[in-house]
Design a protein around this motif. Structure first.
Motif: not given
Length: 140
Positions: A10, A12, A45, A48, A137-139
């Protein structure tokens, strides 16, 4: 070396949201005894890392610290600068533990701080905050 996302990995990335810009917000007798603000971390995330950065001034008349909560959970404190110049701005950073932020709207709360010797109409060590930013953090 750049790593490319595959079906088993994934990607991130980092993102941020400005919760409060450069307008000073007073907390205490001359303002709110509890400052609240809603902010959005959509796409975060799960599990995260995240941090909250802010500027503070005036928390100098006590050795008590201001409690900071996100979604009703304590995430840290804004530390006092007892005896420091009350007109100076200081930067503080709070680590936000995994599982605190929601994928969507989050509620930030900052509590006023009691004075050591309060009197009628002067219960709190008034202080100001501004430039409140959450990095998360983002996915993707």
């Amino acid at each position: 070396m750049e790593q490319k996302a595959t079906a088993s990995t994934k990607l991130v990335t980092g993102n941020f949201v400005v919760i409060q810009g450069d307008i000073n917000r007073r907390i205490g007798d001359g303002g709110a005894s509890l400052w609240k603000k809603t902010f959005n971390t959509e796409g975060r995330y799960k599990g995260g890392a995240a941090i909250l950065m802010l500027m503070v001034k005036g928390l100098t008349a006590t050795d008590s610290d201001a409690e900071v909560k996100i979604n009703g959970k304590s995430v840290g404190k804004i530390y006092s600068y007892e005896g420091a110049n009350p007109n100076h701005w200081f930067t503080q950073i709070i680590n936000i533990g995994a599982g605190i932020l929601k994928d969507g709207d989050n509620d930030l709360e900052v509590e006023a701080v009691d004075l050591p010797n309060p009197s009628a109409g002067d219960l709190y060590n008034d202080f100001y905050i501004r430039d409140v930013v959450c990095l998360f953090q983002r996915e993707d």
